[in-house]
Scaffold this active site. Sequence first.
Site, mmCIF file in Angstrom:
data_model
loop_
_atom_site.group_PDB
_atom_site.id
_atom_site.type_symbol
_atom_site.label_atom_id
_atom_site.label_comp_id
_atom_site.label_asym_id
_atom_site.label_seq_id
_atom_site.Cartn_x
_atom_site.Cartn_y
_atom_site.Cartn_z
ATOM 1 N N ARG A 76 5.324 3.540 8.756
ATOM 2 C CA ARG A 76 6.258 4.439 8.072
ATOM 3 C C ARG A 76 5.603 5.798 7.858
ATOM 4 O O ARG A 76 5.844 6.478 6.865
ATOM 5 C CB ARG A 76 6.681 3.829 6.731
ATOM 6 C CG ARG A 76 7.349 2.446 6.845
ATOM 7 C CD ARG A 76 7.652 1.892 5.467
ATOM 8 N NE ARG A 76 8.398 0.647 5.499
ATOM 9 C CZ ARG A 76 7.854 -0.564 5.360
ATOM 10 N NH1 ARG A 76 6.535 -0.686 5.208
ATOM 11 N NH2 ARG A 76 8.607 -1.651 5.364
ATOM 12 N N GLN A 126 -0.905 13.030 5.836
ATOM 13 C CA GLN A 126 0.007 11.957 6.214
ATOM 14 C C GLN A 126 0.317 11.080 5.008
ATOM 15 O O GLN A 126 -0.579 10.734 4.235
ATOM 16 C CB GLN A 126 -0.623 11.098 7.309
ATOM 17 C CG GLN A 126 0.215 9.881 7.717
ATOM 18 C CD GLN A 126 -0.483 9.023 8.739
ATOM 19 O OE1 GLN A 126 -0.602 9.380 9.903
ATOM 20 N NE2 GLN A 126 -0.973 7.866 8.315
ATOM 21 N N THR A 127 1.601 10.732 4.831
ATOM 22 C CA THR A 127 1.978 9.722 3.845
ATOM 23 C C THR A 127 2.463 8.479 4.575
ATOM 24 O O THR A 127 2.944 8.555 5.712
ATOM 25 C CB THR A 127 3.082 10.232 2.897
ATOM 26 O OG1 THR A 127 4.247 10.574 3.658
ATOM 27 C CG2 THR A 127 2.611 11.440 2.104
ATOM 28 N N ASN A 128 2.327 7.337 3.905
ATOM 29 C CA ASN A 128 2.725 6.079 4.522
ATOM 30 C C ASN A 128 2.851 5.042 3.418
ATOM 31 O O ASN A 128 2.349 5.239 2.301
ATOM 32 C CB ASN A 128 1.668 5.631 5.537
ATOM 33 C CG ASN A 128 2.150 4.516 6.467
ATOM 34 O OD1 ASN A 128 3.335 4.185 6.497
ATOM 35 N ND2 ASN A 128 1.233 3.935 7.210
ATOM 36 N N GLU A 136 0.842 -1.199 0.000
ATOM 37 C CA GLU A 136 0.000 0.000 0.000
ATOM 38 C C GLU A 136 0.875 1.247 0.000
ATOM 39 O O GLU A 136 1.978 1.250 0.568
ATOM 40 C CB GLU A 136 -0.910 -0.013 1.245
ATOM 41 C CG GLU A 136 -1.955 1.070 1.283
ATOM 42 C CD GLU A 136 -2.961 0.833 2.409
ATOM 43 O OE1 GLU A 136 -3.484 -0.308 2.515
ATOM 44 O OE2 GLU A 136 -3.206 1.767 3.196
ATOM 45 N N VAL A 177 4.582 9.637 7.879
ATOM 46 C CA VAL A 177 5.215 10.955 7.928
ATOM 47 C C VAL A 177 4.104 11.994 7.782
ATOM 48 O O VAL A 177 3.239 11.877 6.914
ATOM 49 C CB VAL A 177 6.260 11.136 6.806
ATOM 50 C CG1 VAL A 177 6.811 12.561 6.823
ATOM 51 C CG2 VAL A 177 7.387 10.118 6.950
ATOM 52 N N ILE A 178 4.126 13.012 8.645
ATOM 53 C CA ILE A 178 3.159 14.110 8.578
ATOM 54 C C ILE A 178 3.791 15.287 7.837
ATOM 55 O O ILE A 178 4.936 15.664 8.114
ATOM 56 C CB ILE A 178 2.734 14.556 9.991
ATOM 57 C CG1 ILE A 178 2.003 13.415 10.717
ATOM 58 C CG2 ILE A 178 1.848 15.801 9.914
ATOM 59 C CD1 ILE A 178 0.660 13.050 10.127
ATOM 60 N N GLU A 201 -3.156 10.404 3.254
ATOM 61 C CA GLU A 201 -4.300 10.362 4.159
ATOM 62 C C GLU A 201 -4.480 11.710 4.841
ATOM 63 O O GLU A 201 -3.553 12.228 5.477
ATOM 64 C CB GLU A 201 -4.106 9.263 5.205
ATOM 65 C CG GLU A 201 -3.928 7.874 4.580
ATOM 66 C CD GLU A 201 -4.305 6.754 5.519
ATOM 67 O OE1 GLU A 201 -5.496 6.665 5.863
ATOM 68 O OE2 GLU A 201 -3.418 5.996 5.897
#
Length: 218
Positions: A114, A103-105, A89, A116-117, A93
């Site tokens: 994993r 947010q990424t992940n 994935e 990150v904001i 978000e």
Amino acid sequence: MTADPSLLHQTKLLSETAIDYCPEACTHNPTSSSIVLTFDDRGGARWRSTTRFLFGTFSALIQCPRGNTSGLNFNLYLSSLEGDRSQDEIDFEFLGKDLSIVQTNFYTVGLGNREVIHELGFDASDGFHEYVIRWGRDEIDWAIDGRIVRREERKEGEGFPEKPMYLYASVWDASYIDEGRWTGNYVGCDKPYVCLYKDVRVPVATAVRDEGECQLGS
């Protein structure tokens, strides 16, 4: 057949979607290249592409819902299969408690953590902004309005997303996660909450799910 590497990051407009639940809360108009997701007393909805893709560039212009969106999650993400605990994935978000961040992940075989904001520098509900996931064999870029905000490269001995993935988007109440600390607690005073997607783009090269190989077109 194997896709021409020169076409790997060429894109086309998404012309067809599948709706996983609550179809009455999701409208896709291919003529205007727009998708509307609504969250209200019916709950939310989730759409996805009808094919999986193996690498490529994915993008959309997104305007997040207005008002007090605390508790809600709205997003754009790739997943090999939603609900599969061994999924690969890649995420954008939005966390309803704060529309000035995203947010990424990413996950490999179900393992994430994993996150990150990113500070956006704008309110994500004020207008459309472009969000791009560029997924290659050895790197992932996340970009907002043409600026790369994160890059991850394949590392020796570590997992990396490499399963064919659908493009998804949804709006849902995530306030139960981590006792409301992730997205805030749901208030609902400004419902209905409407998330707008425009000019959604997917790769020209698509993955054939049953055969696990790439071909051109879809």
